[in-house]
Structures are given as structure tokens and as C-alpha cells.
Design an enzyme around this catalytic site. Sequence first.
Site, PDB file in Angstrom:
ATOM      1  N   ARG A  92       0.830  -1.215   0.000  1.00  0.00           N
ATOM      2  CA  ARG A  92       0.000   0.000   0.000  1.00  0.00           C
ATOM      3  C   ARG A  92       0.861   1.260   0.000  1.00  0.00           C
ATOM      4  NH1 ARG A  92      -2.423  -3.560   3.861  1.00  0.00           N
ATOM      5  NH2 ARG A  92      -4.488  -4.305   3.204  1.00  0.00           N
ATOM      6  N   PRO A 125      -1.941   4.902   0.817  1.00  0.00           N
ATOM      7  CA  PRO A 125      -1.806   4.374   2.176  1.00  0.00           C
ATOM      8  C   PRO A 125      -2.623   5.213   3.152  1.00  0.00           C
ATOM      9  CG  PRO A 125       0.176   5.560   1.559  1.00  0.00           C
ATOM     10  CD  PRO A 125      -0.695   5.567   0.353  1.00  0.00           C
ATOM     11  N   HIS A 179      -2.578   0.670   8.725  1.00  0.00           N
ATOM     12  CA  HIS A 179      -3.322  -0.178   7.785  1.00  0.00           C
ATOM     13  C   HIS A 179      -2.314  -0.630   6.733  1.00  0.00           C
ATOM     14  CE1 HIS A 179      -6.380  -1.906   5.311  1.00  0.00           C
ATOM     15  NE2 HIS A 179      -6.202  -1.030   4.339  1.00  0.00           N
TER      16      HIS A 179
END
Length: 314
Positions: A92, A125, A179
Site C-alpha cells: 500500500r 496508504p 493499515h
Amino acid sequence: MNTKARKVMIIGTGNVGASAAYALLNQNICEELILVDLNRDRVEGHAQDLADAAAYMPGMMTISTREARDCADVDIAVITVSGGALQPGQTRLDELTSTAKIVKHIVPEMMANGFNGIFLVATNPCDIITWQVWTLSGLPRNQVIGTGVWLDTTRLRRTLAQALDIGAQSIDAFILGEHGDTQFPVWSHSSVYGSPIADVYRRKTGEMLDCDTLAEKVRRQGFEIYARKGCTEYGIAGTIAEICRNIFTGSHRALAISCILDGEYGVNNVAIGVPAVLAQSGVQQIIELQLADDELARFRHSAQVIASNIARLP
């Protein structure tokens, strides 16, 4: 926030944006759904298609298209724009430069035209773009949030639920951090109605819970979906819908979302996934957990990774 006509603007109507719009519509979360995309044919097509679906729903929902700058009356602006698809072997974080350039154009224009709602970042991201949106907008930190690790948390609960034959809603387990690759489950605070997850797992399966293997499985789920179908859309759409619903209802429910920290967990000036209570003003409070020493070290490492990539922003 205008409670008479709840308005959500979705900026970017690719797979995630279109699926989020459909989730919001089907769950009757707002009265007006506004779609924004540079591809005029696509965005108008989605609007007409969604309007057909809305005709089957109780009540009235307005589906419209606008430019992002026409945003002064919007309650929640969901950013789903992406700079391009991931290539094999990328993470990401590799999406940062291209996505950040788009966001750098959109957010100042919205602020110049009177936006004062809540930004919900659902592009990757996620944590770094959430921080970027916060700094570009100049809004208080409670009004800028990211979907963060709530989808990862849901995946963790779903995986445990399958193994334990217990409804996912009864499992109190969650992910913290980025994440991305440095996320981690908080096993020290994971339980089923107060009984530690590891104990419940051992009694149910007769085996020890392999925490590292399970954490890696959950972390990889998004990439596995991406490899098979070329995108992830329905899970993140559900995440967006749930966050919007909890904001509009002022539920004061705690979700693991990306928030700007100002000293919590010993971290400053970084957006990262933490449990936060949602109200109509956005983040009402951030919950600080007493983490085990190894968990706190992992959390701060995750924050450092995010901070180092914030430094890469164009």
C-alpha cells in the site's frame, strides 16, 4: 451537522467509491448521496444506476453529481481516489506519491469553497493520506479520520468467529497500528465476554492459538482478494458505511480507525489506527489502552514507519 438532510460526498467512483455508494444507499444512511469523479461518463452512469436502485428503497434519497469544490453543505466527504492499481510485489505504501498528488489538488479547493464537515479517508496508504488531508485542510483533528484498521479488525473477528463457532459480534479483538504491514492484533485485550481468546480457542479446538500465524493470515487477506479479483471493494464499502452511520447517529461507539495522535500512546503528529469513539462531530475521544510492553513497542514502530512515509509526501 445538518440532521434534516444528511449528505455524503464520495470523491472517486472506481470500485471502492461505487461500492461504498451502494452500501450507503442500501443501508439508508443518508438522504443525499453526491458523486464526484473526473470521468464524467462513469460518474453520471453510476448516479443513474444508483437512482434506479434507490427507487426500491423506503423513503427518498437524492443521487447527484458535482465537482468536489461544491461542498459547503456536505456532512461527510469520503475520499476514495487512487493513483493507480498495485503491481505484483508492491505494498500500500507504493501508492503514496500518485495518490498524494491528487489529494493535494482536491482538499485545498474544497476548503477554499467552505467545506467544514468530516473527511473520511478510504484510500491507500490510508494513515499517511489521512495525515495529509488533516494538514491540508486545517480542520481540527476530530474532523479528519481514516478507515484505518477497522476492516482489518473485522477480518480478525471473522476469522476467529469461524474457528470458535461464535458470532463475530461477541468477539472483542482488534488490530492496532498502520493499515499495512506493521499492523498487529492486541492479544492482551482480546476476549469473548471477558474470557481470554487463547483460553476460549484452546477449550474449543483442543489446540493452542498460533497468534503469529493468525495475525499474518489476517494481514494478507486484502492482498489475497486483490490477487484474485484485481481489487477489494465490498469489505471497505461496508467499513465506510458503518463509520458514516455511527457518525450520523452519534452512537459513541468505539471503532479502530485512523486518528491524528497528539500525545496518546506517546506519539505525536501521526495518523494511526487506534480505538476511537465516534460522535456527530467526528472523533469524540481516543481510547488509550494499557498495552503489553511488546505491543507498545510494535505500536511505536508502526508509528515510526508511518512518520517516515509522511516525510515522503510531495
